[in-house]
Design a protein around this motif. Structure first.
Motif, PDB file in Angstrom:
ATOM      1  N   GLY A 219      -0.784   0.994   4.014  1.00 56.54           N
ATOM      2  CA  GLY A 219      -2.087   0.806   4.379  1.00 56.54           C
ATOM      3  C   GLY A 219      -3.205   2.003   3.481  1.00 56.54           C
ATOM      4  N   ALA A 220      -4.318   1.776   3.618  1.00 59.03           N
ATOM      5  CA  ALA A 220      -5.149   2.793   2.908  1.00 59.03           C
ATOM      6  C   ALA A 220      -5.056   4.106   3.175  1.00 59.03           C
ATOM      7  N   ARG A 221      -5.110   4.752   1.958  1.00 58.37           N
ATOM      8  CA  ARG A 221      -4.810   6.393   2.210  1.00 58.37           C
ATOM      9  C   ARG A 221      -3.480   6.756   2.568  1.00 58.37           C
ATOM     10  N   ALA A 222      -2.593   5.830   2.882  1.00 57.80           N
ATOM     11  CA  ALA A 222      -1.273   6.051   3.355  1.00 57.80           C
ATOM     12  C   ALA A 222      -0.649   7.401   2.799  1.00 57.80           C
ATOM     13  N   PHE A 223      -0.577   7.591   1.481  1.00 49.94           N
ATOM     14  CA  PHE A 223      -0.128   8.870   0.979  1.00 49.94           C
ATOM     15  C   PHE A 223      -1.152   9.817   0.141  1.00 49.94           C
ATOM     16  N   HIS A 224      -2.277   9.630   0.699  1.00 53.39           N
ATOM     17  CA  HIS A 224      -3.333  10.367  -0.099  1.00 53.39           C
ATOM     18  C   HIS A 224      -3.216  11.695  -0.071  1.00 53.39           C
ATOM     19  N   GLN A 225      -3.329  12.214  -1.531  1.00 59.91           N
ATOM     20  CA  GLN A 225      -3.030  13.777  -1.670  1.00 59.91           C
ATOM     21  C   GLN A 225      -1.880  14.329  -1.440  1.00 59.91           C
ATOM     22  N   CYS A 226      -0.784  13.473  -1.420  1.00 60.35           N
ATOM     23  CA  CYS A 226       0.423  13.813  -1.415  1.00 60.35           C
ATOM     24  C   CYS A 226       1.112  14.557  -2.846  1.00 60.35           C
ATOM     25  N   SER A 227       0.538  15.446  -3.142  1.00 61.07           N
ATOM     26  CA  SER A 227       0.318  16.082  -4.298  1.00 61.07           C
ATOM     27  C   SER A 227       1.946  16.444  -5.134  1.00 61.07           C
ATOM     28  N   SER A 228       2.758  16.590  -3.969  1.00 64.20           N
ATOM     29  CA  SER A 228       4.357  17.003  -4.497  1.00 64.20           C
ATOM     30  C   SER A 228       5.018  15.507  -4.648  1.00 64.20           C
ATOM     31  N   LEU A 229       4.637  14.308  -4.360  1.00 68.06           N
ATOM     32  CA  LEU A 229       5.448  13.224  -4.413  1.00 68.06           C
ATOM     33  C   LEU A 229       6.124  12.841  -5.709  1.00 68.06           C
ATOM     34  N   LEU A 230       7.239  13.003  -5.882  1.00 62.93           N
ATOM     35  CA  LEU A 230       7.903  12.688  -7.236  1.00 62.93           C
ATOM     36  C   LEU A 230       8.247  11.023  -7.465  1.00 62.93           C
ATOM     37  N   SER A 231       8.571  10.734  -6.164  1.00 63.16           N
ATOM     38  CA  SER A 231       9.045   9.047  -6.589  1.00 63.16           C
ATOM     39  C   SER A 231       8.802   8.436  -4.978  1.00 63.16           C
ATOM     40  N   ILE A 232       8.941   7.174  -5.200  1.00 60.69           N
ATOM     41  CA  ILE A 232       8.437   6.218  -3.976  1.00 60.69           C
ATOM     42  C   ILE A 232       9.307   5.111  -4.113  1.00 60.69           C
ATOM     43  N   ASP A 233      10.003   4.644  -3.230  1.00 57.82           N
ATOM     44  CA  ASP A 233      10.823   3.508  -3.211  1.00 57.82           C
ATOM     45  C   ASP A 233      10.036   2.452  -2.222  1.00 57.82           C
ATOM     46  N   LEU A 234       9.680   1.424  -2.829  1.00 55.64           N
ATOM     47  CA  LEU A 234       8.910   0.499  -2.205  1.00 55.64           C
ATOM     48  C   LEU A 234       9.352  -0.948  -2.580  1.00 55.64           C
ATOM     49  N   MET A 235      10.535  -1.186  -2.668  1.00 58.54           N
ATOM     50  CA  MET A 235      11.080  -2.451  -3.729  1.00 58.54           C
ATOM     51  C   MET A 235      10.661  -3.472  -3.035  1.00 58.54           C
ATOM     52  N   ARG A 236      10.272  -3.724  -1.484  1.00 56.36           N
ATOM     53  CA  ARG A 236      10.087  -4.949  -1.126  1.00 56.36           C
ATOM     54  C   ARG A 236       8.320  -4.995  -0.708  1.00 56.36           C
TER      55      ARG A 236
END
Length: 380
Positions: A219-236
């Motif tokens: 959804g909109a802004r779901a990870f907004h300003q997650c400034s330490s996020l290195l990787s995200i697995d959204l394969m599907r």
């Protein structure tokens, strides 16, 4: 028989006080109401007050009714060994509550523990449902273990600033603002989750890794300003909402192999992003990648629409791959403004390229939409 009259409430309260030496200050009428309404024959096994109060209910106590202990700021511990349900506002604003034992609890109502700032951890292994804002602003909560939980409500753990880990192995969807502002949250593993709601993890500034291998929609802004996020697995994942990853400045690469729609501003301001691969993407929204100065490549072989300013100020963008599109990609205004593809050379004097099917080379370079970057179009 369940008692219901005001005089009977007072009578029960007097009996409890006589056995527990608890004053009116610490045992308001709603406590008597809770005991009467929740069970036909309540049994108080322990109630001790020494400027604070602990509460343990006997084997017949199966429910905590609406607002039962709300605003009881002296309550430090609660034990309900057979309680299966906690109602709306059940323990709201119990600011001293630091120990909770409810091993059989299956349902936690909306706002049930809202503002219980000293609750250190949560382990409700039988719980299948958590209501909206249930643990909102529980600033001392450091961990959550709800392995059987299938449903959590809007804002359920919003502003739990100390929480570092989450176990919600059975949860199918993360609703709006569920973990918004959980600034200490380090990682999330929810293998059954298929949908992430708006602002679900907004401003989770310590979040480093996310695995949602079955997630279909973000959804909109779901990870907004997650400034330490290195990787995200959204394969599907097939849909990424507006500003979903906005300001994720540590994110270096994104692979969304099944994503078809990337909405406006989805990754704007991801200043560490080096590239993106979206082999099934059909639409990239306005300013989707704007302000990603380290982004050098975008693999979008089927993309039919690129919105206004989609790659604006991507000052290192050298390659856009559209090699399997079936027609000329619709291009918004200023889509490549401030990029090597749009005519702004790199510091070494290099320009970027857009790779298109050889059969569509002429339609691309003669289309007015592509006139400003026609010199960068290359047939493959």
């Amino acid at each position: 028989m369940i008692l219901t009259t005001g005089s009977e409430y007072s009578a029960i309260a007097e009996i409890i006080r006589s056995h527990a030496s608890v004053s009116d200050r610490y045992l308001p009428r709603q406590l008597a109401y809770a005991m009467i309404s929740a069970m036909a024959h309540p049994s108080v096994t322990d109630m001790i007050m020494n400027r604070t109060m602990s509460l343990a209910m006997g084997s017949s106590a199966t429910h905590v009714v609406e607002s039962a202990f709300m605003d009881m700021r002296s309550l430090v511990a609660a034990a309900f060994p057979k309680c299966s349900e906690i109602g709306l506002n059940g323990f709201r604003n119990c600011e001293m509550l630091s120990e909770l034992r409810m091993p059989r609890c299956e349902s936690v109502g909306a706002h049930a523990f809202h503002g219980c700032v000293r609750l250190p951890g949560l382990s409700l292994r039988a719980c299948v449902e958590v209501g909206s804002w249930a643990f909102c602003e529980c600033g001392g909560l450091s961990y959550v273990a709800l392995p059987m939980c299938a449903t959590i409500g809007v804002g359920a753990f919003c502003s739990c600033t100390a929480i570092t880990s989450i176990d919600l192995g059975s949860c199918a969807a993360i609703p709006q603002s569920a973990f918004y502002g959980c600034v200490s949250l380090l990682s999330v593993d929810m293998p059954s989750c298929s949908e992430i709601g708006a602002s679900a993890f907004g401003f989770c500034s310590s979040l480093g890794f996310v695995s949602y291998s079955h997630c279909l929609s973000v959804g909109a802004r779901a990870f907004h300003q997650c400034s330490s996020l290195l990787s995200i697995d959204l394969m599907r994942c097939v849909f990424v909402g507006s500003e979903a990853l906005m300001g994720c400045s540590s994110l270096s690469y994104v692979s969304l192999p099944t994503c078809e729609t990337l909405c406006d501003g989805a990754m704007v301001g991801c200043t560490g992003l080096g590239g993106v691969s979206m082999s099934k993407c059909l639409s990239v929204g306005a300013r989707a990648f704007a302000g990603c100065p380290t982004m050098s490549m975008a693999y979008l072989p089927k993309c039919a629409t690129i919105g206004p300013g989609a790659f604006a100020q991507c000052s290192m963008l050298m390659s856009l791959d559209l090699r399997t599109v079936r027609s000329v990609t619709v291009l918004g205004e200023q889509a490549f403004s401030g990029t090597p593809i749009g005519g702004q050379a790199t510091a070494t004097g290099e320009y970027g390229s857009v790779y298109v099917p050889s059969s569509l080379y002429t339609p691309f370079v003669t289309d007015p939409m592509w006139s400003s970057v026609s010199l960068r179009v290359v047939s493959v």
